[in-house]
Design an enzyme around this catalytic site. Structure first.
Site, PDB file in Angstrom:
ATOM      1  N   CYS A  13       0.861  -1.480   0.003  1.00  0.00           N
ATOM      2  CA  CYS A  13      -0.154  -0.189   0.165  1.00  0.00           C
ATOM      3  C   CYS A  13       0.928   1.275   0.067  1.00  0.00           C
ATOM      4  O   CYS A  13       2.267   1.032   0.000  1.00  0.00           O
ATOM      5  CB  CYS A  13      -0.711  -0.059   1.359  1.00  0.00           C
ATOM      6  SG  CYS A  13      -0.127   0.183   2.540  1.00  0.00           S
ATOM      7  N   CYS A  16       3.700   1.689   2.577  1.00  0.00           N
ATOM      8  CA  CYS A  16       5.026   1.122   2.328  1.00  0.00           C
ATOM      9  C   CYS A  16       5.813   1.649   1.356  1.00  0.00           C
ATOM     10  O   CYS A  16       7.146   1.762   1.932  1.00  0.00           O
ATOM     11  CB  CYS A  16       4.370  -0.236   1.187  1.00  0.00           C
ATOM     12  SG  CYS A  16       3.306  -1.725   2.285  1.00  0.00           S
ATOM     13  N   ASP A 434       9.811  31.579 -28.683  1.00  0.00           N
ATOM     14  CA  ASP A 434      11.466  32.242 -29.489  1.00  0.00           C
ATOM     15  C   ASP A 434      10.459  32.089 -31.108  1.00  0.00           C
ATOM     16  O   ASP A 434       9.926  31.809 -31.014  1.00  0.00           O
ATOM     17  CB  ASP A 434      12.336  31.091 -29.330  1.00  0.00           C
ATOM     18  CG  ASP A 434      13.670  31.189 -29.966  1.00  0.00           C
ATOM     19  OD1 ASP A 434      14.573  32.606 -30.230  1.00  0.00           O
ATOM     20  OD2 ASP A 434      13.831  30.319 -30.735  1.00  0.00           O
ATOM     21  N   ASP A 628      13.695  26.388 -28.346  1.00  0.00           N
ATOM     22  CA  ASP A 628      14.530  25.101 -29.506  1.00  0.00           C
ATOM     23  C   ASP A 628      15.853  25.432 -29.547  1.00  0.00           C
ATOM     24  O   ASP A 628      16.437  24.340 -29.832  1.00  0.00           O
ATOM     25  CB  ASP A 628      14.270  24.842 -30.342  1.00  0.00           C
ATOM     26  CG  ASP A 628      14.287  25.957 -32.119  1.00  0.00           C
ATOM     27  OD1 ASP A 628      14.768  26.508 -31.475  1.00  0.00           O
ATOM     28  OD2 ASP A 628      14.721  25.122 -33.088  1.00  0.00           O
ATOM     29  N   ASP A 632      18.409  29.053 -25.834  1.00  0.00           N
ATOM     30  CA  ASP A 632      17.521  29.234 -25.097  1.00  0.00           C
ATOM     31  C   ASP A 632      16.897  28.375 -23.914  1.00  0.00           C
ATOM     32  O   ASP A 632      15.837  28.392 -22.601  1.00  0.00           O
ATOM     33  CB  ASP A 632      15.826  28.308 -26.118  1.00  0.00           C
ATOM     34  CG  ASP A 632      15.845  29.603 -27.254  1.00  0.00           C
ATOM     35  OD1 ASP A 632      15.560  30.805 -26.895  1.00  0.00           O
ATOM     36  OD2 ASP A 632      15.544  28.728 -28.357  1.00  0.00           O
TER      37      ASP A 632
END
Length: 735
Positions: A13, A16, A434, A628, A632
């Site tokens: 459970c 644990c 960007d 990208d 950045d």
């Protein structure tokens, strides 16, 4: 720091999971540890100079559980084995419990008790509890030995107390509830099986990704084609891929051209045209021509393996809202044990008060019988409290929804690296884009060459392209590509210097050449020409020869077709959009106007992007950044949610929280929709998990719950949470 995933055994459970997580965090050198009860895995970030994998495994073993290093998704057949094992236990539990139920019904409705009833029920119940249900008692005992409590402790105490009445009937005048113990265990094991099956469905995303990979490859060996297992392919092998076949592993086309179905990676159904020199992704499908592909990445380095790794890491992470659930889970079982003791004492000490409620409900609820003795009623109520309390639902509420949500995302080419992004993304007020390669195609072309000296266009382009050949900037690549397309032979620059956000300079044949913006070259001679080009959304670059203006070269990078639709959708959702770029203001505003962005941050140098993100965070609150490029990466880290395009650089993707494999900006809209839907499921699950316990435990205290009904309700709560999470699979984020 190193991050490793460990598989765990022995968890029953969420309590644990809490115990293991605390043990891991207490290890010297462990920086962060997250235990996922749903996947039975622990994700641990640690300092290898201070601790080792063996020490981490020992920490888990010391608190009564087992751990081993997770070697990869191929291990996940273990999940199927455990499910079959759970199915087997459930089957035998019901086979043995069925006669017990029959005997109990005969006694209940016909008032007849067969000879040896008590002995028969006791023997059959013993087989269920200490045969097929023995692991529950072992887990409970192990937990108690280590000074901890878990769900199995509650089940063991509840069934144990019921079973004890069966033994007591041999010596005392008391009702026999040993049969109830067998039924509770049978329902408990049934719940475990259904839960395991549902969790298996929740983790199907990983299995589907694994199934995508090719099993064999056709490679050229000494001029002959040979089919070999995919595991035997090595880098630089030449693979033959026929139409309709999967590309075995990541590579580059060295012969042929085709349309490639990359939908498994990008979510885009339209095939992508590929030619010699283009990269291809393993597991994508060659639709048309015969291809020869040189293998560039194999095994864990392939794109598909990286996707699987990202999905696994996200499923092993935690959503911030789970912190509260974890705190509750940590004290849940001990609290329930205290409540159970108080329940028994209340029935013994204040029977008249509690009997009033039970007597009023007796005519409505069939299993209530106040004619039982006070001890029997006290015992039944206590057993009900023990078996109805359920920390499992609390532990499953968040991770199962996260598992399914990340799986849905992966199918659409949206890879979520961290669970926290799921919670944050839905509340983002502003998204910063960007420009180059994100809003625009990132593959600009030369549109104008204007001379302002005796140098002609051909020579101006040769000089500019020669010095730009030392740069990796997309605008530099456009000038170099234009020169090469025109058959111009370039010279290699000496004393090359790149000035971030401004331009480049170098020496070509003893002549100093500079190419850049107004920031690099201060001259008013070309201002009017530059302004006209910039108003037309072109990036104009000044070229100087020995510090004298020689001309202007203009490059245009057109906006992606889907950028307009994506910005419009975000605006409808009430999200503000901002464009950030190192380009000049006129060009930036022209592009922004075309796609529908009203706020532009232009002429921002790479190191200034982080500062701009911080300013926007102060102004708007939560900010996401979409980019990208390498420059950045810092801004992606600074943003509350960093979103990288999979068509960009590896550094940008490593710095991001979310990666959009296709590079299509509509995926930003899809990611937000996915975030909202996933978090909605998490909230629903937590509501039902808390609500169930808040409503059910008082009913059990008041004697309004039969232990068997309590166990059915307990198992049902966990199952309903997992099935609710699985309903995310029907989510349509395309519209």
């Amino acid at each position: 720091m190193e991050k490793k995933i460990f598989t765990l055994e022995g968890m029953s459970c969420a309590s644990c999971a809490q115990t293991i997580e605390k043990a891991l965090k207490a290890c010297d050198g462990v920086v962060e540890a997250s235990v996922n009860f749903a996947t039975k895995k622990a994700t641990v970030t640690f300092d290898p100079s201070r601790t080792t994998e063996d020490a981490i495994i020992k920490a888990v073993n010391d608190v009564g559980y087992k751990a081993k290093l997770y070697e990869g998704s191929n291990e996940d057949h273990e999940e199927e084995r455990l499910m079959l094992q759970a199915n087997k236990k459930m089957f035998w539990a019901w086979c043995i419990t069925a006669p017990v139920i029959l005997l109990m019904l005969i006694e209940m409705f016909l008032g007849k008790t067969i000879p040896g009833y008590d002995i028969i029920v006791l023997v059959l119940s013993s087989t269920v509890l200490f045969g097929v249900g023995l692991d529950t008692f072992k887990s409970a005992a192990k937990s108690i030995v280590h000074g901890k409590t878990n769900m199995d402790v509650l089940i063991a105490l509840g069934t144990g107390a019921s079973y004890a009445t069966g033994i007591a009937t041999l010596f005392l005048e008391i009702s026999n509830y040993a049969g109830v113990a067998a039924m509770i265990m049978a329902f408990h094991l049934t719940g475990r099986y259904i839960e395991a099956k549902a969790k298996g469905r929740a983790s199907e995303a990983i299995k589907k990704l694994l199934e995508l990979g090719a099993k064999t490859a056709r490679v050229l060996v000494e001029g002959e084609e040979r089919e070999i297992p995919i595991e035997d392919v090595v880098v630089d092998d030449i693979m033959i891929v026929k139409p309709g076949e999967k590309i075995p592993t990541d590579g580059v086309i060295i012969e042929g051209a085709s349309a490639i179905d990359e939908s498994m990676a990008t979510g885009e159904s339209i095939p992508v045209s590929k030619k010699i020199g283009d990269d291809v992704i393993g597991a994508t499908i060659n639709q048309q021509g015969l291809l020869k592909v040189r293998a560039t990445k194999i095994g864990k380095d392939t794109f598909l393996s990286q996707i699987i790794k990202m999905v696994e890491e996200c499923q092993g992470s935690k959503v911030p809202i789970q912190e509260f659930a974890d705190k509750v889970t940590g004290i849940f079982v001990p609290t329930v044990l205290v409540i159970a003791v108080l329940t028994f004492l209340s029935w013994v000490l204040f029977p008249a008060t509690l009997n009033i409620i039970a007597s009023r409900a007796q005519n409505v609820i069939p299993w209530i019988n106040i004619d039982h003795g006070i001890v029997t009623l006290a015992l039944l109520s206590t057993i009900s409290v023990l078996v109805i309390a359920c920390p499992c639902a609390l532990g499953l509420a968040t991770p199962t929804a996260l598992m399914v949500g990340t799986g849905v995302g992966a199918e659409h080419g949206i890879l979520i690296r961290a669970g926290a992004a799921i919670q944050t993304l839905k509340d983002v007020h502003t998204i910063v884009f960007d420009k180059t390669g994100t809003i625009t195609k990132g593959s600009p072309e030369v549109t104008d060459i204007i001379t302002m000296s005796e140098i002609d266009q051909h020579e101006l382009l040769r000089l500019a392209a020669s010095v730009e050949s030392g740069s990796e900037h997309p605008l530099a690549a456009a000038i170099v590509a234009d020169a090469k397309n025109k058959g111009i032979k370039l010279s290699y620059p000496s004393q090359f210097e790149a000035i971030p956000g401004k331009g480049v300079s170098g020496v070509i044949e003893d002549t100093k050449i500079s190419v850049g913006s107004r920031k690099l070259i201060k001259n008013t001679k070309a201002d009017e020409t530059m302004s006209l080009l910039e108003k037309d959304a072109k990036t104009a670059m000044l070229i100087t020869v020995n510090n004298e203006i020689a001309g202007v070269i203009a490059v245009a990078d057109t906006a992606k077709e889907e950028s307009v639709n994506a910005i419009a959708e975000l605006t409808k959702m009430g999200i503000a959009t901002v464009m950030i770029t190192g380009d000049n203001k006129s060009t930036a505003e022209a592009i922004a106007k075309k796609v529908g962005i009203t706020r532009v941050l232009a002429e921002v140098l790479p190191d200034g992007k982080v500062a701009e993100i911080k300013t926007l965070q102060k102004e708007f609150g939560l900010v996401a950044m979409v980019g990208d490029g390498i420059n950045d990466a810092p801004a992606l880290k600074q943003a509350n949610v960093g979103i990288a395009l999979g068509t960009g650089t590896d550094i940008a993707m490593e710095s991001s929280d979310v990666t959009l494999v296709s590079g299509n900006l509509m995926a930003v809209v899809q990611a937000i929709k996915l975030s909202k839907a996933t978090f909605k499921k998490i909230r629903q699950n937590l509501f039902w998990a808390y609500g169930y316990n808040i409503a059910a435990i008082p009913l059990a205290i008041l004697g309004l719950m039969h232990p068997v009904i309590a166990e059915i309700a307990m198992a049902g709560s966990s199952i309903s949470v997992v099935f609710n999470a699985n309903s995310l699979k029907t989510l349509n984020i395309d519209h």
